[in-house]
Enzyme design. Structure first.
Site, short mmCIF file in Angstrom:
data_model
loop_
_atom_site.label_atom_id
_atom_site.label_comp_id
_atom_site.label_asym_id
_atom_site.label_seq_id
_atom_site.Cartn_x
_atom_site.Cartn_y
_atom_site.Cartn_z
N GLU A 3 19.43 -16.81 -6.64
CA GLU A 3 18.99 -15.49 -7.08
C GLU A 3 18.53 -15.52 -8.54
O GLU A 3 17.52 -14.90 -8.90
CB GLU A 3 20.11 -14.46 -6.86
CG GLU A 3 19.84 -13.05 -7.34
CD GLU A 3 18.61 -12.39 -6.72
OE1 GLU A 3 18.03 -12.91 -5.77
OE2 GLU A 3 18.22 -11.34 -7.25
N GLU A 34 9.95 -14.61 -10.43
CA GLU A 34 9.22 -13.38 -10.12
C GLU A 34 8.63 -12.73 -11.35
O GLU A 34 7.50 -12.26 -11.32
CB GLU A 34 10.18 -12.36 -9.49
CG GLU A 34 10.51 -12.62 -8.06
CD GLU A 34 11.29 -11.45 -7.45
OE1 GLU A 34 12.44 -11.23 -7.88
OE2 GLU A 34 10.74 -10.78 -6.58
N LYS A 47 6.79 -4.26 -3.80
CA LYS A 47 8.19 -3.83 -3.69
C LYS A 47 8.66 -3.89 -2.24
O LYS A 47 9.79 -4.24 -1.96
CB LYS A 47 8.34 -2.41 -4.25
CG LYS A 47 9.77 -1.89 -4.25
CD LYS A 47 10.65 -2.69 -5.19
CE LYS A 47 12.10 -2.28 -5.13
NZ LYS A 47 12.95 -3.32 -5.73
N LYS A 52 14.75 -14.52 -9.69
CA LYS A 52 14.45 -13.47 -10.69
C LYS A 52 13.52 -14.02 -11.75
O LYS A 52 12.54 -13.39 -12.14
CB LYS A 52 15.72 -12.96 -11.39
CG LYS A 52 16.61 -11.99 -10.69
CD LYS A 52 16.06 -10.63 -10.40
CE LYS A 52 15.24 -10.61 -9.15
NZ LYS A 52 15.86 -10.36 -7.90
N ASN A 100 -2.16 2.19 5.99
CA ASN A 100 -1.24 1.09 5.67
C ASN A 100 -1.04 0.30 6.95
O ASN A 100 -0.93 0.89 8.03
CB ASN A 100 0.13 1.61 5.22
CG ASN A 100 0.10 2.14 3.81
OD1 ASN A 100 -0.92 2.08 3.12
ND2 ASN A 100 1.24 2.67 3.36
N GLY A 101 -0.94 -1.04 6.83
CA GLY A 101 -0.71 -1.86 8.01
C GLY A 101 -1.87 -2.80 8.26
O GLY A 101 -2.71 -3.02 7.38
N ARG A 157 5.48 0.21 -6.02
CA ARG A 157 5.39 -0.64 -4.83
C ARG A 157 4.48 -1.84 -5.06
O ARG A 157 4.47 -2.78 -4.28
CB ARG A 157 4.85 0.18 -3.65
CG ARG A 157 5.78 1.31 -3.24
CD ARG A 157 5.07 2.26 -2.29
NE ARG A 157 4.81 1.65 -1.01
CZ ARG A 157 5.59 1.75 0.05
NH1 ARG A 157 6.70 2.45 -0.03
NH2 ARG A 157 5.27 1.18 1.18
N CYS A 190 0.83 -1.22 0.00
CA CYS A 190 0.00 0.00 0.00
C CYS A 190 0.85 1.26 0.00
O CYS A 190 1.95 1.28 0.55
CB CYS A 190 -0.87 0.01 1.24
SG CYS A 190 -1.89 -1.44 1.42
N HIS A 237 21.12 -35.98 -5.73
CA HIS A 237 20.25 -36.43 -4.63
C HIS A 237 18.77 -36.18 -4.93
O HIS A 237 17.97 -36.10 -4.01
CB HIS A 237 20.67 -35.75 -3.33
CG HIS A 237 22.10 -36.05 -2.98
ND1 HIS A 237 22.48 -37.26 -2.43
CD2 HIS A 237 23.23 -35.33 -3.16
CE1 HIS A 237 23.80 -37.26 -2.26
NE2 HIS A 237 24.27 -36.09 -2.71
N TRP A 282 -2.87 -2.77 -1.55
CA TRP A 282 -2.41 -4.13 -1.84
C TRP A 282 -3.14 -5.00 -0.83
O TRP A 282 -2.90 -4.91 0.38
CB TRP A 282 -0.90 -4.21 -1.64
CG TRP A 282 -0.28 -5.50 -2.04
CD1 TRP A 282 -0.05 -5.95 -3.32
CD2 TRP A 282 0.22 -6.51 -1.17
NE1 TRP A 282 0.55 -7.17 -3.28
CE2 TRP A 282 0.73 -7.55 -1.98
CE3 TRP A 282 0.28 -6.66 0.21
CZ2 TRP A 282 1.29 -8.71 -1.46
CZ3 TRP A 282 0.84 -7.81 0.74
CH2 TRP A 282 1.34 -8.82 -0.09
O1 M6R Z 1 13.25 -4.41 0.83
P1 M6R Z 1 13.91 -5.72 1.15
O2 M6R Z 1 15.26 -5.85 0.53
O3 M6R Z 1 13.91 -6.05 2.61
O4 M6R Z 1 12.98 -6.81 0.44
C1 M6R Z 1 13.23 -8.17 0.60
C2 M6R Z 1 12.47 -8.98 -0.40
O5 M6R Z 1 11.09 -8.76 -0.27
C3 M6R Z 1 12.89 -8.64 -1.85
O6 M6R Z 1 14.26 -8.85 -2.04
C4 M6R Z 1 12.10 -9.49 -2.85
O7 M6R Z 1 12.48 -10.83 -2.76
C5 M6R Z 1 12.33 -8.92 -4.25
N1 M6R Z 1 11.09 -8.90 -4.95
C6 M6R Z 1 13.35 -9.68 -5.02
O8 M6R Z 1 13.44 -9.30 -6.34
#
Ligand code: M6R
Length: 616
Positions: free
Chosen positions: A488, A495, A611, A492, A102-103, A27, A2, A511, A76
């Site tokens: 990683e 996502e 985000k 990526k 927010n929250g 975000r 949000c 394994h 959100w």
């Molecule tokens: O803001 P932060 O680095 O704490 O966020 C952590 C994760 O939410 C963030 O890295 C998320 O996995 C990303 N979408 C990765 O691309």
């Protein structure tokens, strides 16, 4: 996640709110809305819509003008589906109060039941509407008092911005855990959950702390203690992010722009932190460094991509310095009764500085007496403010939901911090000498150019992406320092393409995952030739070939051996093994990006992702 915007001043409020919300789009959100009050209106003008801001804007043709007070929100969903009814702002029972939030209000169900017993009727399924009704119930002409009373009844965490139809001359806001920043203007003031929304209007900001209540008028900002109502003196800070920095700058997507900003990010990190061959961390006080020297163990605690940075840090400290270390995801750390005390350093890594699990982990570590360090990108964020010390990554605003340049900046800071510890810590590995530190610094200084070289392979990555675009399952393999790179790369891809991808330590292949390999299975193998497990990776590649799997390799430029064994190869310049994750991840970011674009995915705002994950 949000986003909140509020405005009071001489401009027309609606365009200001919409622009602010546009700056918060990165975000991630599923609906949006505004509520405004004209100088002579007896009723709020409210517009809300499910979906993107363009849907909301379509409702705003021919809206009334001469409106100078308003609040806006991108939602959100947490409680209730994304829908117009659930979108914020929410109004009280009689439409006297409007608020955005927010929250999460944890006891909203019991509050709602209580209000219903008093005849309140709700139009949404949200916890936020309950808050609006509660404030209105306590409102008898004094909004500040009503907010204070309502907050006393709520448990959970929040950032609220509240207006009353009785008074177009001010708005109120308050926070606990969720961020809020005031933007200070001339004859106008702003409030937002994130600096990005303020950038078009002002660079003067006031960071708000938990349990502060703010009254904004056109010409005054007053801050009170939320519980006692006593005045609090705050200072104004100047921020140096500009609007252009937060724009796409000619690239098709923010993510691609951010991938291409990486050489600059790495260069800036080095310029700011390495002076005359010495690592300089200005923000670390002598007292803090003194405690650091007595630390027995280091814990990296973080989420998602930042967790992968922590894993790389774990190898850097464990392998290069022989200092005991551990990397844990924040959501596990906070609940696992972590074995940390005053002899431990807990390093929280976070781009946003607002991730709920990482913030909770920080508070847990502090409660246990550990020394804490935050590695954060967003200046002034909650985690940056609450940790004992902070090292900013200064990667600039990262708008793409999939983290790229912030990850490289995190790896850079962790590499520098590891060398720094190697130089000062009495228990470091015996052979970590000044000469070794100098060699690493020299190698680090070559990275910006080496990343530029790696990016020149974009066309080669595109060819591979075209061939693989329809694949639904990917395996990523790496060892040692590049096991986190495999994780990683897979993250990526998942996502932004929505294909399934799994990262493994390559030694684990036998394994289980090997059962998946046939002529249809792409396997991305990270095999830089400077790695001490290079031969082992080559064996893994042979095993995949023996089962006709499709080998895509990331290897060191000039390595004809791995190239000849692979269907597609992305090469990176030669560097020390410890620094190779900083280069090896770059082609994997590009590969995910290219496949996502070819499949017409929403690269910058992938579905279901936010985000900044400020809820648990
Ligand atoms: O803001 P932060 O680095 O704490 O966020 C952590 C994760 O939410 C963030 O890295 C998320 O996995 C990303 N979408 C990765 O691309």
């Amino acid at each position: 996640m949000c986003g909140i915007v509020g405005y009071i001043g001489e401009r027309e409020a609606i365009p200001v709110l919409i622009k602010g919300l546009e700056h918060l789009e990165y975000r991630g959100y599923d609906s949006a809305g505004i509520a405004c009050l004209g100088a002579r209106s007896s009723k709020f003008f409210v517009a809300k819509e499910k979906g993107k801001l363009s849907e909301l804007k379509a409702q705003l043709n021919g809206v009334p003008s001469n409106i100078h007070l308003g609040i806006g929100h991108t939602r959100w969903a947490t409680h209730g589906q994304p829908s117009r009814a659930n979108a914020h702002p929410h109004l009280g029972q009689n439409g006297v109060i409007a608020l955005v939030h927010n929250g999460i209000i944890e006891n909203y169900a019991e509050l709602r039941a209580e209000l219903e017993r008093h005849g309140h009727k709700f139009k949404s399924q949200t916890d936020t509407e309950v808050a609006a009704h509660l404030v209105e119930r306590y409102y008898h002409g004094n909004l500040q008092e009503a907010i204070q009373k309502a907050i006393q009844r709520m448990t959970g965490f929040f950032a609220f911005v509240v207006i009353s139809r009785d008074d177009p001359s001010r708005l109120f806001a308050c926070k606990r855990s969720n961020p809020l920043v005031v933007g200070v203007g001339h004859g106008e003031n702003f409030i937002a959950s994130d600096i990005s929304a303020l950038l078009p209007y002002t660079k003067q900001v006031i960071y708000l702390e938990d349990d502060e209540l703010i009254e904004l008028r056109c010409d005054a900002v007053t801050v009170f203690d939320l519980q006692t109502g006593t005045r609090i003196k705050k200072s104004v800070s100047r921020i140096n992010w500009n609007v252009e920095k937060a724009q796409k700058g000619g690239y098709k997507h923010f993510m691609l722009k951010e991938i291409y900003e990486q050489p600059e990010v790495v260069r800036n990190t080095l310029e700011a932190r390495v002076k005359k061959g010495k690592i300089v961390f200005d923000s670390l006080t002598q007292k803090w460094i003194h405690r650091l020297k007595q630390i027995d163990k280091i814990h990296f605690v973080s989420c998602g991509t930042a967790y992968h940075a922590g894993l790389v840090g774990n190898y850097m400290l464990g392998e290069s310095l022989r200092l005991p270390s551990e990397a844990t995801v924040s959501s596990e750390f906070r609940y696992e009764d972590p074995a940390v005390d005053e002899d431990d350093l807990v390093v929280l890594i976070t781009q946003s500085g607002e991730t709920a699990d990482t913030l909770a982990a920080l508070r847990e570590a502090k409660a246990r007496g550990a020394l804490t360090l935050a590695i954060v990108n967003v200046v002034g964020s909650t985690i940056a403010r609450e940790a004992d010390a902070v090292l900013y990554t200064h990667a600039g605003p990262e708008i793409g939901v999939a983290s790229t340049k912030a990850y490289l900046a995190q790896l850079m800071i962790i590499a520098l911090f590891s060398i720094f510890i190697g130089e000062i810590h009495p228990a470091r590995k015996k052979d970590f000498t000044q000469a070794k530190a100098r060699t690493l610094l020299k190698e680090l200084s070559r990275l910006p150019r080496q990343i530029e070289e790696t990016l020149r392979d974009e066309k080669r990555v595109e060819v591979c992406a075209r061939a693989l675009r329809e694949k639904k399952n990917f395996i990523y393999l790496g060892r040692g320092y590049n096991y986190p790179t495999a994780l990683e790369g897979a993250l990526k891809l998942k996502e932004i393409t929505y294909a399934h991808a799994h990262g493994y330590a390559a030694g684990e292949m036998k394994h289980g995952p090997i059962a998946l390999i046939d002529q249809t299975q792409p396997v991305i193998c990270i095999a830089p030739s400077t790695s001490k497990t290079y031969e082992k990776m080559v064996s893994n590649i042979e095993e995949i070939r023996a089962r006709k799997g499709i080998v895509i390799s990331v290897t060191t430029r000039g390595d004809e051996n791995v190239r000849s064994l692979s269907k597609y190869t992305f090469s990176i310049p030669e560097t020390q093994e410890m620094l190779s994750p900083i280069l090896a991840v770059v082609p994997l970011q590009l590969l995910a990006y290219k496949i996502a674009v070819l499949n017409q995915r929403d690269v910058d705002q992938p579905r279901n992702l936010a985000k900044s994950v400020t809820v648990e």
